[in-house]
Design a protein around this motif. Structure first.
Motif, PDB file in Angstrom:
ATOM      1  N   PHE A 165       0.858  -1.193   0.000  1.00 16.30           N
ATOM      2  CA  PHE A 165       0.000   0.000   0.000  1.00 16.30           C
ATOM      3  C   PHE A 165       0.897   1.248   0.000  1.00 16.30           C
ATOM      4  CE2 PHE A 165      -3.961   1.771   2.499  1.00 16.30           C
ATOM      5  CZ  PHE A 165      -4.424   2.387   1.357  1.00 16.30           C
ATOM      6  N   GLU A 166       1.885   1.257   0.889  1.00 13.25           N
ATOM      7  CA  GLU A 166       2.803   2.406   1.002  1.00 13.25           C
ATOM      8  C   GLU A 166       3.652   2.581  -0.260  1.00 13.25           C
ATOM      9  OE1 GLU A 166       4.583   1.398   4.769  1.00 13.25           O
ATOM     10  OE2 GLU A 166       3.169   2.666   5.873  1.00 13.25           O
ATOM     11  N   THR A 167       4.049   1.457  -0.862  1.00 15.33           N
ATOM     12  CA  THR A 167       4.842   1.520  -2.097  1.00 15.33           C
ATOM     13  C   THR A 167       4.035   2.185  -3.222  1.00 15.33           C
ATOM     14  OG1 THR A 167       6.167  -0.416  -1.555  1.00 15.33           O
ATOM     15  CG2 THR A 167       5.954   0.104  -3.886  1.00 15.33           C
ATOM     16  N   ILE A 168       2.789   1.774  -3.346  1.00 14.69           N
ATOM     17  CA  ILE A 168       1.931   2.362  -4.389  1.00 14.69           C
ATOM     18  C   ILE A 168       1.788   3.865  -4.166  1.00 14.69           C
ATOM     19  CG2 ILE A 168      -0.427   2.443  -5.311  1.00 14.69           C
ATOM     20  CD1 ILE A 168      -0.571  -0.629  -4.555  1.00 14.69           C
ATOM     21  N   ILE A 169       1.513   4.243  -2.923  1.00 12.22           N
ATOM     22  CA  ILE A 169       1.315   5.658  -2.592  1.00 12.22           C
ATOM     23  C   ILE A 169       2.585   6.459  -2.899  1.00 12.22           C
ATOM     24  CG2 ILE A 169       0.891   7.283  -0.696  1.00 12.22           C
ATOM     25  CD1 ILE A 169      -0.691   4.790   0.596  1.00 12.22           C
ATOM     26  N   ALA A 170       3.734   5.930  -2.458  1.00  8.18           N
ATOM     27  CA  ALA A 170       5.012   6.625  -2.690  1.00  8.18           C
ATOM     28  C   ALA A 170       5.304   6.751  -4.180  1.00  8.18           C
ATOM     29  CB  ALA A 170       6.145   5.881  -1.977  1.00  8.18           C
ATOM     30  N   SER A 171       4.975   5.708  -4.942  1.00  7.59           N
ATOM     31  CA  SER A 171       5.277   5.742  -6.382  1.00  7.59           C
ATOM     32  C   SER A 171       4.518   6.856  -7.092  1.00  7.59           C
ATOM     33  CB  SER A 171       4.943   4.389  -7.039  1.00  7.59           C
ATOM     34  OG  SER A 171       3.539   4.215  -7.195  1.00  7.59           O
ATOM     35  N   GLN A 172       3.336   7.186  -6.580  1.00  5.66           N
ATOM     36  CA  GLN A 172       2.524   8.196  -7.263  1.00  5.66           C
ATOM     37  C   GLN A 172       3.050   9.628  -7.050  1.00  5.66           C
ATOM     38  OE1 GLN A 172       0.144   7.162  -9.605  1.00  5.66           O
ATOM     39  NE2 GLN A 172       1.393   5.400  -9.074  1.00  5.66           N
ATOM     40  N   ARG A 173       3.992   9.767  -6.108  1.00  2.00           N
ATOM     41  CA  ARG A 173       4.674  11.064  -5.955  1.00  2.00           C
ATOM     42  C   ARG A 173       5.793  11.202  -6.987  1.00  2.00           C
ATOM     43  NH1 ARG A 173       2.905  14.939  -1.804  1.00  2.00           N
ATOM     44  NH2 ARG A 173       1.305  13.772  -0.717  1.00  2.00           N
ATOM     45  N   LEU A 174       6.079  10.105  -7.689  1.00  2.29           N
ATOM     46  CA  LEU A 174       7.205  10.077  -8.627  1.00  2.29           C
ATOM     47  C   LEU A 174       6.745  10.021 -10.081  1.00  2.29           C
ATOM     48  CD1 LEU A 174       9.326   7.496  -6.597  1.00  2.29           C
ATOM     49  CD2 LEU A 174       9.711   9.973  -6.728  1.00  2.29           C
ATOM     50  N   THR A 175       5.450  10.110 -10.306  1.00  2.00           N
ATOM     51  CA  THR A 175       4.988  10.129 -11.697  1.00  2.00           C
ATOM     52  C   THR A 175       5.466  11.412 -12.361  1.00  2.00           C
ATOM     53  OG1 THR A 175       2.941  11.250 -11.122  1.00  2.00           O
ATOM     54  CG2 THR A 175       2.889   8.823 -11.143  1.00  2.00           C
ATOM     55  N   CYS A 176       5.501  11.362 -13.671  1.00  2.00           N
ATOM     56  CA  CYS A 176       5.953  12.532 -14.424  1.00  2.00           C
ATOM     57  C   CYS A 176       5.097  13.758 -14.090  1.00  2.00           C
ATOM     58  CB  CYS A 176       5.896  12.207 -15.918  1.00  2.00           C
ATOM     59  SG  CYS A 176       6.837  13.344 -16.920  1.00  2.00           S
ATOM     60  N   ALA A 177       3.774  13.568 -14.012  1.00  2.00           N
ATOM     61  CA  ALA A 177       2.885  14.695 -13.717  1.00  2.00           C
ATOM     62  C   ALA A 177       3.183  15.276 -12.337  1.00  2.00           C
ATOM     63  CB  ALA A 177       1.426  14.237 -13.780  1.00  2.00           C
ATOM     64  N   SER A 178       3.357  14.389 -11.350  1.00  2.00           N
ATOM     65  CA  SER A 178       3.605  14.847  -9.989  1.00  2.00           C
ATOM     66  C   SER A 178       4.957  15.563  -9.880  1.00  2.00           C
ATOM     67  CB  SER A 178       3.539  13.639  -9.054  1.00  2.00           C
ATOM     68  OG  SER A 178       3.638  14.038  -7.717  1.00  2.00           O
ATOM     69  N   GLN A 179       5.982  14.959 -10.452  1.00  2.40           N
ATOM     70  CA  GLN A 179       7.319  15.550 -10.379  1.00  2.40           C
ATOM     71  C   GLN A 179       7.405  16.862 -11.179  1.00  2.40           C
ATOM     72  OE1 GLN A 179       9.173  14.457  -7.994  1.00  2.40           O
ATOM     73  NE2 GLN A 179      10.555  12.889  -8.755  1.00  2.40           N
ATOM     74  N   SER A 180       6.711  16.921 -12.299  1.00  3.93           N
ATOM     75  CA  SER A 180       6.712  18.154 -13.103  1.00  3.93           C
ATOM     76  C   SER A 180       6.149  19.304 -12.284  1.00  3.93           C
ATOM     77  CB  SER A 180       5.835  17.993 -14.349  1.00  3.93           C
ATOM     78  OG  SER A 180       6.348  17.014 -15.187  1.00  3.93           O
ATOM     79  N   TYR A 181       5.132  18.979 -11.497  1.00  2.43           N
ATOM     80  CA  TYR A 181       4.507  19.996 -10.662  1.00  2.43           C
ATOM     81  C   TYR A 181       5.445  20.385  -9.520  1.00  2.43           C
ATOM     82  CZ  TYR A 181       0.905  22.368  -7.957  1.00  2.43           C
ATOM     83  OH  TYR A 181       0.193  23.299  -7.255  1.00  2.43           O
ATOM     84  N   THR A 182       5.974  19.371  -8.846  1.00  2.00           N
ATOM     85  CA  THR A 182       6.827  19.604  -7.673  1.00  2.00           C
ATOM     86  C   THR A 182       8.102  20.374  -8.045  1.00  2.00           C
ATOM     87  OG1 THR A 182       6.032  17.534  -6.725  1.00  2.00           O
ATOM     88  CG2 THR A 182       8.041  18.454  -5.771  1.00  2.00           C
ATOM     89  N   HIS A 183       8.718  19.978  -9.157  1.00  3.29           N
ATOM     90  CA  HIS A 183      10.023  20.552  -9.516  1.00  3.29           C
ATOM     91  C   HIS A 183       9.923  21.509 -10.702  1.00  3.29           C
ATOM     92  CE1 HIS A 183      12.136  17.909  -6.742  1.00  3.29           C
ATOM     93  NE2 HIS A 183      11.371  16.930  -7.156  1.00  3.29           N
ATOM     94  N   ASN A 184       8.772  22.136 -10.862  1.00  6.66           N
ATOM     95  CA  ASN A 184       8.543  22.961 -12.046  1.00  6.66           C
ATOM     96  C   ASN A 184       9.639  24.010 -12.292  1.00  6.66           C
ATOM     97  OD1 ASN A 184       6.939  24.011 -14.286  1.00  6.66           O
ATOM     98  ND2 ASN A 184       6.650  25.783 -12.945  1.00  6.66           N
TER      99      ASN A 184
END
Lengths: 207, 207
Positions: free
Chosen positions: B179-198
């Motif tokens: 469960f935690e692995t899935i949740i953590a992985s979704q912070r690393l998607t291209c969309a999420s990272q593009s937003y975080t590190h814009n």
């Protein structure tokens, strides 16, 4: 219980630390992960072994393999051919082993077309300043050479949006952990789990 | 650096251990994760607090909220209304907090339509025998009641393919880690990272 590995396309500009991350991932020779060994027509460098670092073949052999549709993707870079054998990858995935393709965005694009379920991971450096520092090397290169490297890096990075996941390699251990998280998550996708637990799910859904 | 949370739709048949997994995930009250608090018209049960377990409202209030398009999804179950406030979820995600929606497949389908980037996680029991054991309870229920529970569980499970990820809850600690692995992985998607590190990415890609 069956398992099927996933195919990961790993791309990055020079200086992002891609090779170090892949090496660290495979350091302990995990049974369920391996890097894809490409075919190439270039000459082996000192220490490179046939079948380990590359499958070294002649240009004629390479062209025969192209004609046989044996490659997942291939490219000519600076007069040398490089290619990824489709059959070897398929066999490896069928054994439940994750395969890592260390290729550029163009190779990645070709693979995605042939195998849309391949998972793309792009590795970025943490800042432009840090990338410049890493590409400057040991101060032995001219500004022109460094500028060319930077331009190539920017060109490669401009394709990061085509990837499924992005890792920002600031702290190496964190980046490695994120790499492992992404890989582990792909064993938990609906497609992967349906395959792995097929018999159990059929039983669960039976009236 | 900005962060945006992800919305997770978590569904499962009774007996799969969904509530225990969500409770364990949120046990230490992590700052970046919270369960969505639904609106309902049903009466509070002993120990249930307004605003914590549910937002308890009257039928008239609930209908006014429907008319205002305030719900992400809502449903009438056994004469009571249940709904998820769209605005509350959007505000929470904007604060960088992951939100967990504990809903059935019908609710999940509605949410996916309105917010396709929501991530669906389906939790399965490890076997039919184990599911039957869990649904039989303490031997106080008639076979008819148990059969009805099983039929409902099978009906819910038949929709697991609509979810992005599947967890088979055999060993609880393993399931929680997945469960935690899935949740953590979704912070690393291209969309999420593009937003975080814009800002960093804009700088990296500048010529």
């Amino acid at each position: 219980m069956n398992t099927r590995g996933n195919l990961f396309i790993v791309s990055a500009p020079s200086g992002a630390g891609k090779s170090s991350l892949i090496s660290a991932l495979l350091k302990d020779k995990p049974a369920d992960k391996q890097v894809s060994v490409s075919h190439t027509t270039r000459q082996p460098r000192p220490g490179e072994e046939n079948g380990v670092h590359y499958h070294f073949v002649s240009v004629d052999e390479f062209k025969a393999l192209i004609a046989d549709n044996a490659f997942f993707e291939w490219a000519e870079v600076f007069g040398n051919y490089y290619g990824t054998s489709r059959q070897v990858i398929e066999q490896t995935l069928a054994q439940g082993i994750d395969v890592f393709l260390d290729i550029d965005w163009q190779g990645g694009e070709q693979v995605k077309k042939l195998m849309p379920e391949a998972v793309g991971i792009f590795i970025l450096p943490p800042s432009k300043t840090e990338l410049e520092r890493r590409l400057t090397g040991r101060g032995q290169d001219s500004q022109e050479v460094i500028d060319k490297r930077m331009a190539q890096a920017v060109s490669e990075m401009s394709h990061y949006k085509q990837y499924d996941f992005v890792i920002v390699n600031d702290d190496f251990d964190t980046a490695l952990q994120q790499f492992e998280t992404i890989i582990a998550s792909q064993r938990l996708t609906c497609a992967s789990q349906s395959y792995t637990h097929n018999d159990m799910i059929v039983d669960l859904l039976a009236e």
